[in-house]
Design a protein around this motif. Structure first.
Motif, PDB file in Angstrom:
ATOM      1  N   GLN A  23     -42.332 -15.157   8.002  1.00 48.11           N
ATOM      2  CA  GLN A  23     -42.293 -14.826   6.588  1.00 48.11           C
ATOM      3  C   GLN A  23     -43.719 -14.537   6.145  1.00 48.11           C
ATOM      4  N   THR A  24     -43.873 -13.676   5.165  1.00 50.68           N
ATOM      5  CA  THR A  24     -45.197 -13.315   4.698  1.00 50.68           C
ATOM      6  C   THR A  24     -45.548 -14.122   3.463  1.00 50.68           C
ATOM      7  N   LEU A  25     -46.681 -14.810   3.532  1.00 53.13           N
ATOM      8  CA  LEU A  25     -47.160 -15.635   2.439  1.00 53.13           C
ATOM      9  C   LEU A  25     -48.350 -14.944   1.804  1.00 53.13           C
ATOM     10  N   ARG A  26     -48.220 -14.563   0.557  1.00 54.16           N
ATOM     11  CA  ARG A  26     -49.284 -13.883  -0.174  1.00 54.16           C
ATOM     12  C   ARG A  26     -50.077 -14.928  -0.958  1.00 54.16           C
ATOM     13  N   LEU A  27     -51.370 -15.042  -0.685  1.00 52.71           N
ATOM     14  CA  LEU A  27     -52.218 -16.043  -1.313  1.00 52.71           C
ATOM     15  C   LEU A  27     -53.180 -15.386  -2.286  1.00 52.71           C
ATOM     16  N   THR A  28     -53.307 -15.980  -3.487  1.00 53.44           N
ATOM     17  CA  THR A  28     -54.236 -15.472  -4.485  1.00 53.44           C
ATOM     18  C   THR A  28     -54.934 -16.651  -5.159  1.00 53.44           C
ATOM     19  N   THR A  64     -49.568  -2.599   3.087  1.00 55.35           N
ATOM     20  CA  THR A  64     -50.861  -3.243   2.813  1.00 55.35           C
ATOM     21  C   THR A  64     -50.658  -4.697   2.427  1.00 55.35           C
ATOM     22  N   LEU A  65     -49.643  -4.963   1.634  1.00 60.53           N
ATOM     23  CA  LEU A  65     -49.348  -6.335   1.242  1.00 60.53           C
ATOM     24  C   LEU A  65     -49.036  -7.193   2.461  1.00 60.53           C
ATOM     25  N   ALA A 118     -48.494  -6.284  -6.947  1.00 55.58           N
ATOM     26  CA  ALA A 118     -47.848  -5.436  -5.952  1.00 55.58           C
ATOM     27  C   ALA A 118     -46.401  -5.826  -5.718  1.00 55.58           C
ATOM     28  N   LEU A 119     -46.115  -7.115  -5.719  1.00 54.07           N
ATOM     29  CA  LEU A 119     -44.738  -7.555  -5.501  1.00 54.07           C
ATOM     30  C   LEU A 119     -43.817  -7.090  -6.625  1.00 54.07           C
ATOM     31  N   TRP A 126     -44.078 -16.116  -1.597  1.00 58.78           N
ATOM     32  CA  TRP A 126     -43.375 -15.660  -0.405  1.00 58.78           C
ATOM     33  C   TRP A 126     -42.850 -14.259  -0.665  1.00 58.78           C
ATOM     34  N   VAL A 127     -43.321 -13.308   0.129  1.00 57.68           N
ATOM     35  CA  VAL A 127     -42.999 -11.902  -0.119  1.00 57.68           C
ATOM     36  C   VAL A 127     -41.503 -11.655  -0.051  1.00 57.68           C
ATOM     37  N   GLU A 128     -40.853 -12.254   0.951  1.00 55.60           N
ATOM     38  CA  GLU A 128     -39.431 -11.956   1.153  1.00 55.60           C
ATOM     39  C   GLU A 128     -38.544 -12.513   0.030  1.00 55.60           C
ATOM     40  N   SER A 129     -38.851 -13.709  -0.483  1.00 54.92           N
ATOM     41  CA  SER A 129     -37.989 -14.355  -1.477  1.00 54.92           C
ATOM     42  C   SER A 129     -38.533 -14.279  -2.899  1.00 54.92           C
ATOM     43  N   GLY A 130     -39.847 -14.088  -3.036  1.00 53.14           N
ATOM     44  CA  GLY A 130     -40.459 -14.111  -4.358  1.00 53.14           C
ATOM     45  C   GLY A 130     -40.759 -15.504  -4.869  1.00 53.14           C
ATOM     46  N   ASN A 131     -40.410 -16.562  -4.119  1.00 55.90           N
ATOM     47  CA  ASN A 131     -40.695 -17.927  -4.542  1.00 55.90           C
ATOM     48  C   ASN A 131     -42.198 -18.171  -4.579  1.00 55.90           C
ATOM     49  N   GLU A 132     -42.630 -19.006  -5.549  1.00 56.91           N
ATOM     50  CA  GLU A 132     -44.045 -19.287  -5.714  1.00 56.91           C
ATOM     51  C   GLU A 132     -44.307 -20.786  -5.727  1.00 56.91           C
ATOM     52  N   GLN A 133     -45.505 -21.167  -5.323  1.00 53.46           N
ATOM     53  CA  GLN A 133     -45.938 -22.552  -5.352  1.00 53.46           C
ATOM     54  C   GLN A 133     -47.447 -22.592  -5.201  1.00 53.46           C
TER      55      GLN A 133
END
Length: 248
Positions: free
Chosen positions: A125-130, A113-114, A79-80, A164-171
């Motif tokens: 900030q919105t943190l998307r977890l998968t 939805t995201l 989605a991002l 992180w939805v706003e920045s696109g950074n992942e960890q």
């Protein structure tokens, strides 16, 4: 490698996308779609009516080949990534296809939805977890399962890929539920795992830790609904329960 989004295909196949909008959006955000590209590697846009170009998304590579045989190929987009494409092209509508069915989806609804299915942090900030299959995540799952009983105040550990939805950074992120006032126990468990079992190096993903005490139980409950790798300790019974899609 991502596979077909069978859940989304099933929603579309029932032929009532307007009546099942919530299910369609949830399946889209959870599983993504395949977006076609041309011989130059650029995204292919199509027209489905007289309202202008739309971004096409298919529930599988095979579906893309059937619907759009002239495309050079397709790439899986979450989605991002779909929202990134929309931001850079100005195309605000997605058309999703499966079998003989298709439906138009405003990308603004995908974004909403995201946000709703993410976690809001203290900094808003919105943190998307998968769920993650990264080797480090898999190694952490095993190490926490081996060690959690030696740390009685730690009740549950969740391991996730965080974006992180706003920045696109992942960890990678490790989240633990602990007894009241036992945040140090979570830190001690993580330090033991990293020192003895899963040492990180310059090639490893960034790793973060979040800790939930009993008064934050509502946040911990959200994690149980996300399908993450979960290590749950029954300290009284000296048993460890590991929940993972890998074992389903």
């Amino acid at each position: 490698m991502s596979g077909p989004n069978d859940v989304l295909a099933a929603v579309l196949g029932r032929g009532r996308p307007a009546d099942e909008a919530d299910a369609l959006l949830a399946a889209l955000v959870d599983g993504g779609v395949y977006v076609p590209f041309d011989a130059q590697g650029s995204v292919v846009f199509i027209g489905v009516d007289d309202t202008g170009p739309v971004l096409p998304g298919y529930t599988s590579e095979a579906s893309c080949e059937r619907w759009l045989p002239d495309a050079a190929g397709s790439v899986h987009c979450d989605a991002l990534r779909l929202l990134d494409i929309s931001k850079h092209t100005g195309v605000e509508t997605l058309a999703v296809f499966a079998g003989q069915q298709w439906a138009k989806v405003p990308l603004s609804l995908v974004a909403a939805t995201l946000r709703d299915r993410g976690l809001r942090t203290q900094g808003d900030q919105t943190l998307r977890l998968t769920w993650s299959t990264h080797p480090v995540a898999v190694a952490l799952r095993g190490a926490f399962a081996d060690r959690i009983l030696a740390h009685p105040p730690v009740r549950t550990v969740w391991i996730a890929q965080a974006r992180w939805v706003e920045s696109g950074n992942e960890q990678l992120i490790v989240q633990m539920a602990v007894d009241e006032g036992a945040r140090s126990a979570a830190q001690a468990l993580l330090e033991a795992v990293l020192a003895e079992d899963v040492p990180l190096n310059s090639e490893s993903p960034n790793l973060a830790l979040r800790i939930f005490e009993p008064h934050e139980a509502h946040q911990a409950a959200e994690l149980d609904r996300m399908g993450l790798d979960t290590i749950r300790a029954d300290h009284a019974g000296r048993r460890v329960h590991v929940v993972s899609r890998e074992f389903d």
